[in-house]
Each structure stands twice: as C-alpha cells, then as structure tokens.
Design a protein around this motif. Structure first.
Motif, PDB file in Angstrom:
ATOM      1  N   ASN A   1       0.876  -0.995  -0.077  1.00 52.29           N
ATOM      2  CA  ASN A   1       0.052   0.092  -0.057  1.00 52.29           C
ATOM      3  C   ASN A   1       0.724   1.307   0.022  1.00 52.29           C
ATOM      4  OD1 ASN A   1      -2.550  -1.320   0.270  1.00 52.29           O
ATOM      5  ND2 ASN A   1      -2.196  -2.045   2.352  1.00 52.29           N
ATOM      6  N   ALA A   2       1.754   1.239  -0.574  1.00 58.34           N
ATOM      7  CA  ALA A   2       2.893   2.366  -0.683  1.00 58.34           C
ATOM      8  C   ALA A   2       2.603   2.948  -2.151  1.00 58.34           C
ATOM      9  CB  ALA A   2       4.310   1.872  -0.415  1.00 58.34           C
ATOM     10  N   LEU A   3       2.880   4.259  -2.276  1.00 54.72           N
ATOM     11  CA  LEU A   3       2.809   4.928  -3.387  1.00 54.72           C
ATOM     12  C   LEU A   3       4.120   5.091  -4.087  1.00 54.72           C
ATOM     13  CD1 LEU A   3       0.615   7.869  -2.396  1.00 54.72           C
ATOM     14  CD2 LEU A   3       0.048   5.821  -2.960  1.00 54.72           C
ATOM     15  N   LEU A   4       3.893   5.177  -5.633  1.00 57.29           N
ATOM     16  CA  LEU A   4       5.125   5.566  -6.343  1.00 57.29           C
ATOM     17  C   LEU A   4       5.131   7.006  -6.725  1.00 57.29           C
ATOM     18  CD1 LEU A   4       7.544   4.952  -8.312  1.00 57.29           C
ATOM     19  CD2 LEU A   4       5.851   4.172  -9.985  1.00 57.29           C
ATOM     20  N   ILE A   5       6.208   7.861  -6.375  1.00 59.12           N
ATOM     21  CA  ILE A   5       6.295   9.403  -6.941  1.00 59.12           C
ATOM     22  C   ILE A   5       7.461   9.411  -8.032  1.00 59.12           C
ATOM     23  CG2 ILE A   5       7.139  11.684  -6.146  1.00 59.12           C
ATOM     24  CD1 ILE A   5       6.316  10.686  -3.226  1.00 59.12           C
ATOM     25  N   ALA A   6       7.037   9.725  -9.160  1.00 53.86           N
ATOM     26  CA  ALA A   6       7.801   9.713 -10.241  1.00 53.86           C
ATOM     27  C   ALA A   6       8.523  11.202 -10.136  1.00 53.86           C
ATOM     28  CB  ALA A   6       6.988   9.545 -11.483  1.00 53.86           C
ATOM     29  N   ASP A   7       9.675  11.067  -9.954  1.00 52.75           N
ATOM     30  CA  ASP A   7      10.274  12.708  -9.944  1.00 52.75           C
ATOM     31  C   ASP A   7      10.760  13.059 -11.470  1.00 52.75           C
ATOM     32  OD1 ASP A   7      12.072  14.709 -10.169  1.00 52.75           O
ATOM     33  OD2 ASP A   7      13.336  14.127  -8.487  1.00 52.75           O
ATOM     34  N   GLU A   8       9.844  13.850 -12.183  1.00 52.34           N
ATOM     35  CA  GLU A   8      10.315  13.915 -13.811  1.00 52.34           C
ATOM     36  C   GLU A   8      10.521  15.456 -13.826  1.00 52.34           C
ATOM     37  OE1 GLU A   8       9.322  12.350 -16.464  1.00 52.34           O
ATOM     38  OE2 GLU A   8       8.252  10.684 -15.897  1.00 52.34           O
ATOM     39  N   VAL A   9      11.409  15.843 -12.916  1.00 53.07           N
ATOM     40  CA  VAL A   9      11.881  17.229 -12.843  1.00 53.07           C
ATOM     41  C   VAL A   9      12.992  17.345 -14.123  1.00 53.07           C
ATOM     42  CG1 VAL A   9      13.491  18.750 -11.499  1.00 53.07           C
ATOM     43  CG2 VAL A   9      11.618  17.724 -10.585  1.00 53.07           C
ATOM     44  N   GLN A  10      13.767  16.411 -14.260  1.00 51.57           N
ATOM     45  CA  GLN A  10      14.668  16.491 -15.376  1.00 51.57           C
ATOM     46  C   GLN A  10      14.117  16.023 -16.783  1.00 51.57           C
ATOM     47  OE1 GLN A  10      18.986  15.932 -15.275  1.00 51.57           O
ATOM     48  NE2 GLN A  10      19.190  16.339 -13.189  1.00 51.57           N
ATOM     49  N   THR A  11      13.287  14.941 -16.581  1.00 51.98           N
ATOM     50  CA  THR A  11      12.779  14.143 -17.713  1.00 51.98           C
ATOM     51  C   THR A  11      11.632  14.441 -18.272  1.00 51.98           C
ATOM     52  OG1 THR A  11      11.728  12.672 -15.908  1.00 51.98           O
ATOM     53  CG2 THR A  11      14.150  11.965 -16.791  1.00 51.98           C
ATOM     54  N   GLY A  12      10.992  15.367 -17.771  1.00 49.90           N
ATOM     55  CA  GLY A  12       9.570  15.574 -18.507  1.00 49.90           C
ATOM     56  C   GLY A  12       9.548  16.652 -19.469  1.00 49.90           C
ATOM     57  N   PHE A  13       8.210  16.696 -20.300  1.00 53.12           N
ATOM     58  CA  PHE A  13       8.106  17.469 -21.351  1.00 53.12           C
ATOM     59  C   PHE A  13       8.894  17.187 -22.224  1.00 53.12           C
ATOM     60  CE2 PHE A  13       6.917  19.594 -17.360  1.00 53.12           C
ATOM     61  CZ  PHE A  13       5.781  19.806 -17.573  1.00 53.12           C
ATOM     62  N   ALA A  14       8.884  16.119 -23.028  1.00 58.57           N
ATOM     63  CA  ALA A  14       8.982  15.717 -24.464  1.00 58.57           C
ATOM     64  C   ALA A  14      10.542  15.430 -24.553  1.00 58.57           C
ATOM     65  CB  ALA A  14       8.811  16.586 -25.353  1.00 58.57           C
ATOM     66  N   ARG A  15      11.403  15.411 -23.246  1.00 60.15           N
ATOM     67  CA  ARG A  15      12.662  15.068 -23.457  1.00 60.15           C
ATOM     68  C   ARG A  15      13.116  13.691 -23.951  1.00 60.15           C
ATOM     69  NH1 ARG A  15      17.176  17.133 -23.334  1.00 60.15           N
ATOM     70  NH2 ARG A  15      16.265  19.105 -22.879  1.00 60.15           N
ATOM     71  N   THR A  16      12.237  12.442 -23.767  1.00 63.12           N
ATOM     72  CA  THR A  16      12.535  11.154 -23.992  1.00 63.12           C
ATOM     73  C   THR A  16      11.744  10.799 -25.341  1.00 63.12           C
ATOM     74  OG1 THR A  16      11.153  10.567 -22.448  1.00 63.12           O
ATOM     75  CG2 THR A  16      13.212  10.822 -21.472  1.00 63.12           C
ATOM     76  N   GLY A  17      11.137  11.644 -25.898  1.00 68.84           N
ATOM     77  CA  GLY A  17      10.303  11.195 -26.948  1.00 68.84           C
ATOM     78  C   GLY A  17       8.983  10.892 -26.620  1.00 68.84           C
ATOM     79  N   LYS A  18       8.718  11.030 -25.250  1.00 65.27           N
ATOM     80  CA  LYS A  18       7.384  10.821 -24.966  1.00 65.27           C
ATOM     81  C   LYS A  18       7.484  12.283 -23.935  1.00 65.27           C
ATOM     82  CE  LYS A  18       6.607   5.954 -25.139  1.00 65.27           C
ATOM     83  NZ  LYS A  18       5.595   6.141 -26.333  1.00 65.27           N
ATOM     84  N   MET A  19       5.902  12.391 -23.585  1.00 63.87           N
ATOM     85  CA  MET A  19       5.875  13.763 -22.761  1.00 63.87           C
ATOM     86  C   MET A  19       6.466  13.577 -21.396  1.00 63.87           C
ATOM     87  SD  MET A  19       4.493  16.799 -22.749  1.00 63.87           S
ATOM     88  CE  MET A  19       3.375  16.976 -23.980  1.00 63.87           C
ATOM     89  N   PHE A  20       6.235  12.379 -20.910  1.00 64.67           N
ATOM     90  CA  PHE A  20       6.992  12.072 -19.677  1.00 64.67           C
ATOM     91  C   PHE A  20       7.548  10.757 -19.520  1.00 64.67           C
ATOM     92  CE2 PHE A  20       3.635  14.815 -18.555  1.00 64.67           C
ATOM     93  CZ  PHE A  20       4.452  15.838 -17.802  1.00 64.67           C
TER      94      PHE A  20
END
Length: 432
Positions: A240-259
């Motif tokens: 029952n633990a959550l996954l937090i995705a830290d997209e600070v560097q990786t977000g907004f199209a950088r990897t060919g996907k939005m995140f």
C-alpha cells in the motif's frame, strides 16, 4: 557590443559575494549573455551550440519568441497577486497537465522549483498514507531542502550533517555498474526485487512511498531495464505504498514521450514536474489522482506558485511542444545522437558505455579497467567548449558526458557535435 565585466569579473564578484557551495563548470568559464533557441553567446560575442539546455530546462529553446512574447504581454497586464486570489491561467494550466500526464493524475499544486515540488509530493504521500517513512534509490537526486537532500543518494549532494530519519535506500538499476554484481536480463530484475527486502527489513512495513527519477540524471543518465518499474509498482502495491515519479529533469518531451515514465508503461501515483515546464521561467508542480489529492485539505499556498507569468509560460510551452512536434524530434535526433556515440565508442576506449532515451543520453568515460575517468572527461569538455559546444556532465564519479539539449536541435547540429567530439578524442589519443 554592450559593456560586460567579462568572465574574470564575474568570478571575482562571485568569490566575494556568493556562498562557496556554488561551483561552476570549466577551468576557464565563459560569461553567457545571450541565448537564441539552441545557441548561446558569451560576452566576447562567441557562439556556442548548447547541448545541455541549462540542465534540461530550455526544452523549447533559449528566448523562444513564441513563449517569451506571451510572457511579456502577461507581465504588462498582471504579474502577481498570489494564488490565494483567483486568476485564470493557473487553473487552465492544471487542466492541461491533467490532459497530458499519464493515467488518472488530475489535481495539481503549483510552486516554483523542483525541490519544492518533490517536497510537496512527499508531504502529500505522507498525508494520504499516514506514514512518514520513505524509500529512495541509490544515486538519485531530489533537491536541496532537508527532506529532499536526505532522500538524495549521491554523497556530494548530501551536505546536511544531520539528515532526516525514516529514509531507506534501494539499489538503483545501473546495469553498467550493477550495485549487486548481476547482469541483465539473467538477474531477473534483482535490483527491483530488493525493494521488497528493504521494506521488510528496514521499514515498519508501511512506507509512504518510493520516490524515483524514471531516468537518473545526476547519477549519469542511468536508464532502468524496460520492466523495472512494473516490478517496482507491483511490490509497492503489495504494501500500500505509492510511487512518486520525479520528472523534474525528464519531463516535457525530452525522452520522445511527454514524460519519461511512459517509456516504462507505468502510471505513478504522484508526479513532480519543474524545469522545462517554464522554459526558464521558475515554475513547478506536483500532481496526483483525485483520490490522493483530495486528502490535502488543511491550508496550503505558495506565494509565487502558479503566478500569472509562470503559468503563461507553462501554457505556451505545452502549445509549442505540440505544435512543433518536439516529442518526435527528440526521438529522431536522440536516435541519431545515440548511434553516433555508439560508433565513437567502437573507436575510442575512453567511452565505456552509451545509454539514454530520446535527447537524454550519457556517455560514460572510463579507463581500461572500467574505473571512472573524470579528469579526461573534463579535458574533453573544456576543449569542446573552446570549440563552441556546451555539454554537461554527471555521474557519481563525475565521469559521464551528459547530452540534454534543447529539443529544437537539428540533424546538422547533431552531426556537428559528433564530428567535434570525434576530432577531440582523436587529438587526445583515446583510440582503441
């Protein structure tokens, strides 16, 4: 030409007036005074191809007129009232984020920096789960506040002499230097499986969340195996633990996907975003599902978070990414860059590994025995800078050449930087 104090003048004032914790790249750093899409210009008028984008910030290019003109118009109309008052941009941007983020992420809280966004994401996880224990990955980096620094798994960035308790670290999926001495795929994702061991042996059995960068940036562009996060999510769900995705560097199209997390076909419970959302304008956010977000009911505000100018920039960034198909350009130019680096790896023994997705690519510099080669990397980066190319570096050993350029770079730009790197490596006699 305007009168600038020049690089040495900046260094002199920096030494006198800036705290010494802030370092700088290069033995002889230039003073940057102007930017134009994928290019930078120094106080001497020299032009550079920027292959680092201010550490994954300027995804849409420096001083992009499609973004800056809208920001200027907003500044002239309304700049700030604090988000306790009603303005329209911040709810419109929250709506847009709900549309482009994966899964059922829906409700946002705006702030100004990636550190704040991560701190807020952790707070939300704690509120929802009624737990204050967290797990992070070795070699991850999540910020400079007390909690986020304590969750950072890189020694040089953990400068707080008294880190927060209740934090535990799991092995990171660093296949080139596996912390468990395994080899993928024969390992059966042992690094992910160890997460359950950490939960069972180091925590109360009820951690709030695991926070992780989908691709570890400062660790040296460490890319997990394809199914890594699926296994991680299965283990977290069991407890029952959550996954937090830290997209600070990786977000907004950088990897060919939005995140970047979308490359691993996993939906996070909470996501933090910053950097590229403002294309240079300070803005960040953490976003979650309605079920989780709706537990955050006690008063909370951010004086500058979601201000009219920053949210104008965020809306303009999302428009520009879509209208100019930056995800596809990141994919194509990233494949071109990665192929070129892999070809150079065959020629030069100094390059031990090439890894990355889209336009987030690392080339790890090593000696013949695979030990890190940071001195050699610094020499190469210095020469490339002198030749008009700005490239980043990372890695725990500071030995990974990091390519995170504006997503507007062209095929010719990639050819130019590969040819320049080839020439420098040849001149320094790094051939196999």
């Amino acid at each position: 030409m305007e009168n600038y104090i020049g690089a040495q003048g900046v260094l002199d004032k920096k030494k006198k007036y800036i705290m010494p914790c802030l370092g700088h790249f290069y033995f002889n750093p230039p003073e940057f005074v102007r930017g134009q899409m994928q290019y930078l210009f120094d106080s001497e008028g020299k032009k550079y191809l920027d292959m680092y984008a201010g550490v994954s910030v300027i995804n849409c290019g420096h001083c992009n007129p499609a973004i800056t003109e809208k920001m200027i118009a907003q500044i002239q109309k309304l700049q700030h009232v604090c988000n306790i008052y009603l303005t329209e941009n911040f709810v419109n941007l929250a709506e847009r984020l709900a549309q482009v983020t994966p899964g059922n992420l829906q409700k946002s809280f705006f702030c100004s920096t990636g550190t704040e966004a991560n701190e807020g994401a952790l707070l939300l996880a704690s509120i929802y789960t009624h737990s204050s224990e967290f797990i992070a990955l070795q070699n991850g980096l999540h910020g400079r506040t007390k909690l986020t620094m304590s969750l950072t798994g890189i020694g040089m960035w953990r400068t707080d002499p008294n880190p927060v308790g209740g934090i535990h670290f799991a092995p990171n999926p660093y296949c080139y230097r596996c912390p468990l001495g395994k080899k993928y795929p024969e390992c059966d994702l042992e690094c992910a499986n160890r997460l359950e061991t950490v939960i069972q042996t180091s925590t109360s059995g009820k951690p709030a969340a695991l926070i992780a960068e989908p691709i570890q940036g400062n660790a040296g562009i460490v890319v997990p195996p394809k199914d890594y996060f699926k296994r991680v999510k299965e283990i977290l769900k069991k407890y029952n633990a959550l996954l937090i995705a830290d997209e600070v560097q990786t977000g907004f199209a950088r990897t060919g996907k939005m995140f970047a997390i979308e490359n691993f076909e996993v939906e996070p419970d909470i996501m933090s975003v910053a950097k590229a959302l403002g294309n240079g304008q300070p803005i960040s956010a953490f976003i979650s599902t309605a079920e989780i977000a709706d537990t955050y009911t006690r008063p909370g505000a951010s004086t500058l978070g979601g201000n009219p100018v920053s949210t104008t920039a965020g809306l303009a960034v999302l428009d520009y990414i879509a209208e100019n198909n930056l995800m596809e350009n990141a994919k194509q130019r990233g494949e071109q860059l990665k192929r070129g680096l892999e070809n150079l790896q065959k020629k030069y023994q100094i390059i031990g590994d090439v890894r990355g997705i889209g336009l987030m690519i690392g080339a790890e510099f090593v000696h013949a025995d695979k030990s890190p080669a940071p001195k050699e990397l610094d020499e190469v980066l210095e020469t490339l800078k002198d030749n008009g190319f700005i490239i980043g570096k990372g890695g725990v050993g500071r030995n990974v050449m990091a390519f995170q350029p504006p997503l507007v770079i062209t095929k010719e730009n990639v050819d130019d930087v590969l040819n320049a790197l080839d020439l420098v490596l040849s001149q320094k006699n790094f051939s196999c």
